[in-house]
Each structure stands twice: as structure tokens, then as C-alpha cells.
Design a protein around this motif. Sequence first.
Motif, mmCIF file in Angstrom:
data_model
loop_
_atom_site.group_PDB
_atom_site.id
_atom_site.type_symbol
_atom_site.label_atom_id
_atom_site.label_comp_id
_atom_site.label_asym_id
_atom_site.label_seq_id
_atom_site.Cartn_x
_atom_site.Cartn_y
_atom_site.Cartn_z
ATOM 1 N N GLN A 151 0.828 -1.205 0.000
ATOM 2 C CA GLN A 151 0.000 0.000 0.000
ATOM 3 C C GLN A 151 0.864 1.257 0.000
ATOM 4 O O GLN A 151 0.581 2.219 -0.731
ATOM 5 N N GLU A 152 1.918 1.253 0.798
ATOM 6 C CA GLU A 152 2.798 2.422 0.849
ATOM 7 C C GLU A 152 3.645 2.538 -0.409
ATOM 8 O O GLU A 152 3.782 3.626 -0.982
ATOM 9 N N LEU A 153 4.220 1.415 -0.865
ATOM 10 C CA LEU A 153 5.106 1.464 -2.027
ATOM 11 C C LEU A 153 4.374 1.903 -3.286
ATOM 12 O O LEU A 153 4.947 2.603 -4.138
ATOM 13 N N CYS A 154 3.117 1.499 -3.423
ATOM 14 C CA CYS A 154 2.383 1.809 -4.651
ATOM 15 C C CYS A 154 1.957 3.271 -4.728
ATOM 16 O O CYS A 154 1.344 3.680 -5.730
ATOM 17 N N CYS A 155 2.303 4.061 -3.702
ATOM 18 C CA CYS A 155 2.111 5.507 -3.804
ATOM 19 C C CYS A 155 3.222 6.162 -4.634
ATOM 20 O O CYS A 155 3.085 7.315 -5.064
ATOM 21 N N HIS A 156 4.337 5.432 -4.846
ATOM 22 C CA HIS A 156 5.431 5.957 -5.672
ATOM 23 C C HIS A 156 5.016 5.877 -7.135
ATOM 24 O O HIS A 156 4.544 4.837 -7.606
ATOM 25 N N ASP A 157 5.195 6.970 -7.870
ATOM 26 C CA ASP A 157 4.688 7.010 -9.241
ATOM 27 C C ASP A 157 5.430 6.082 -10.195
ATOM 28 O O ASP A 157 4.933 5.787 -11.284
ATOM 29 N N LYS A 158 6.624 5.603 -9.814
ATOM 30 C CA LYS A 158 7.368 4.684 -10.681
ATOM 31 C C LYS A 158 7.034 3.211 -10.400
ATOM 32 O O LYS A 158 7.337 2.346 -11.211
ATOM 33 N N ILE A 159 6.439 2.936 -9.261
ATOM 34 C CA ILE A 159 6.090 1.549 -8.909
ATOM 35 C C ILE A 159 4.680 1.283 -9.421
ATOM 36 O O ILE A 159 3.688 1.722 -8.839
ATOM 37 N N VAL A 160 4.604 0.575 -10.542
ATOM 38 C CA VAL A 160 3.328 0.467 -11.267
ATOM 39 C C VAL A 160 2.851 -0.972 -11.436
ATOM 40 O O VAL A 160 1.810 -1.214 -12.039
ATOM 41 N N GLY A 161 3.610 -1.937 -10.925
ATOM 42 C CA GLY A 161 3.216 -3.328 -11.103
ATOM 43 C C GLY A 161 3.629 -4.183 -9.925
ATOM 44 O O GLY A 161 4.541 -3.852 -9.166
ATOM 45 N N ILE A 162 2.922 -5.314 -9.779
ATOM 46 C CA ILE A 162 3.188 -6.281 -8.721
ATOM 47 C C ILE A 162 3.171 -7.667 -9.340
ATOM 48 O O ILE A 162 2.185 -8.052 -9.983
ATOM 49 N N LYS A 163 4.269 -8.406 -9.168
ATOM 50 C CA LYS A 163 4.294 -9.827 -9.522
ATOM 51 C C LYS A 163 4.183 -10.613 -8.224
ATOM 52 O O LYS A 163 5.108 -10.638 -7.420
ATOM 53 N N GLU A 164 3.038 -11.244 -8.024
ATOM 54 C CA GLU A 164 2.776 -11.941 -6.769
ATOM 55 C C GLU A 164 2.967 -13.443 -6.950
ATOM 56 O O GLU A 164 2.247 -14.093 -7.696
ATOM 57 N N ALA A 165 3.960 -13.989 -6.256
ATOM 58 C CA ALA A 165 4.228 -15.420 -6.302
ATOM 59 C C ALA A 165 4.280 -15.999 -4.890
ATOM 60 O O ALA A 165 4.988 -16.966 -4.631
ATOM 61 N N SER A 166 3.497 -15.390 -3.988
ATOM 62 C CA SER A 166 3.449 -15.912 -2.624
ATOM 63 C C SER A 166 2.586 -17.159 -2.527
ATOM 64 O O SER A 166 2.716 -17.925 -1.577
ATOM 65 N N ALA A 167 1.690 -17.342 -3.498
ATOM 66 C CA ALA A 167 0.724 -18.451 -3.501
ATOM 67 C C ALA A 167 -0.255 -18.369 -2.335
ATOM 68 O O ALA A 167 -0.968 -19.324 -2.055
#
Length: 294
Positions: A151-167
Amino acid sequence: MTTIFKGSAVALSTPFTDNGVNFNELERLIEFQISNDTDALLVCGTTGEPSTMSMEEQHDVIKFSVEKTDGRIPVIAGVGGNNTAHVLTSAKMAQDLGADALLAVTPYYNKCSNAGLIAHFNAVADCTDLPIILYNVPGRTGVNICPAVYQELCCHDKIVGIKEASANISQIVEVARVTGGKAALYSGNDDHVVPLLSLGGMGVISVLANIMPKYMHNMVTNYLEGDTKAACDMQLEINPLANAMFMEVNPIPVKTAMRLMGFQMGPLRLPLTEMSQTNIEALSKLMQQYGLIG
């Protein structure tokens, strides 16, 4: 929201020779992927074995891939590591070489606190103009990005994607909720692509796409275009093969599968070793059932 791609990106395996990278075969792999509708190319990600590649090799693979792809699809460069200063150098290098985006994995081994994760990823995002996909794979790194950190990181305008492999589907649901569409969500596991799409996901960064690029593209496209039944059926059909790609440590099975299909992948680099003969036989039999080999 900036979307680097929608669909299936291949986490490309790197073909080696006994003393370097096989660039002739790398070009063949790139053309195979593009001709089979892959939507983006990830190089120097986990499946590409960057942890046993020199900086020069990583530089050359990114440069070569950008040149040979020639703007036809986005090229994403894996730049993650557990030394923030080194990651910043890699990120700047990838930008200079013309990569379209970066994939940055959580720091491993030395690990860090949630505050450390936030500081690390913000430092990477601040050092480059490229969009960044965060990569969470705690089974390999021993570090998990919790929803509050996302939630905090996605406030950065350059962080635009998440690859989720936690399963961890419960966690991924919460990640989708708290990020609120600020970052594109991509599955990092081929066996639950459709569940992530149902949460508003944009696609997958896929190991299986190394051997079935068109299938993975079509599965995601079907879902995004509204044919959820077809996408669900495809997910259920492919899961036995998706799971087989992890019968030994990735990328051992997928690289073996690519060899069985006739690609000149060369050796694995230690500490990775060749697949056991029993597992090769099981994998070969399964690939025959899917029509990938005779």
C-alpha cells in the motif's frame, strides 16, 4: 495507472554455452516468443539464472534482447538483489540499454524489515525513469511483502506493477484491495493465473510460457475479453504441466523441457544441477500428452 503490458510475459530462460551465453539461440527464443503472441519479454529474471551470470553477461543479454525485440513487445529487465547499491547500478544500466521496465525482487538472505523493504524499493524507483514491477516470492527469498507495505510502495509514481508469487490467495486478495488499482497485478504462479485475473489482475509473468507462449497468451486474453469460462477451462487443463515445471527447482524443469523440444539451452550453472532421469521421464511423458513433443 501505467500498464506495462496486459496478457502473458515470458520469464525467459537463458541459453548458455560452456563458457557464456548462446546469443544465436537467444535470438531464436525471442522470435519464437514474439511469433506466438507473447505480450512482453522478461530477461534476467529468476528463470534466466541471473544469480550465476556476470554483470557483463546480464548487460549483454539485456542489450541484445532490446535490439532484437526492436520495440515489438516490451522488454522487462530483472534487476533485483540483496545489495541495494548494486541493484541501483543494475537499474541504471538497464535503463541506458533501452529496457522498457524493471522487475525488482525482494532482498534475500540478509533480509530486512518492512521499513527496509520500503526504503530499498523507493531507492530503486528514485534512481530510474523506468516503471517498476515489485516481485514477491517468499518461497525463494525468505522475505514477504505484506499488504501494508504494498500500500505504501504503490504511492510511488514509478512503482506500477506487482508480480505476486506468494501463492497466498488471502494475502493477494488483500493486496488487490489496499492497492486499489494503483499497480497492475500479475500472477507469478502459472497454476493460479485466472484467480488473480478475477481480482482485477492484468496477466501473468510466466515460466510455462517458455514452452507454451500462445496458450498462456490466449488464456489471459480470453479472460480479459470476457470469456471467463474458456479461461477457467484452460487454467484447469494446464495445471498439471504448470506444476511439473516445479517438480525440481526452477528453472531446471523448464530448461529440460525446452531441450526436449529441440532448443539448444546448454548447461545449467552450479549450484543448479541436471534433472534426475526419473523426473525427465515423467516430464517427457506429460509433454507428450500435451502434444509438445512426439
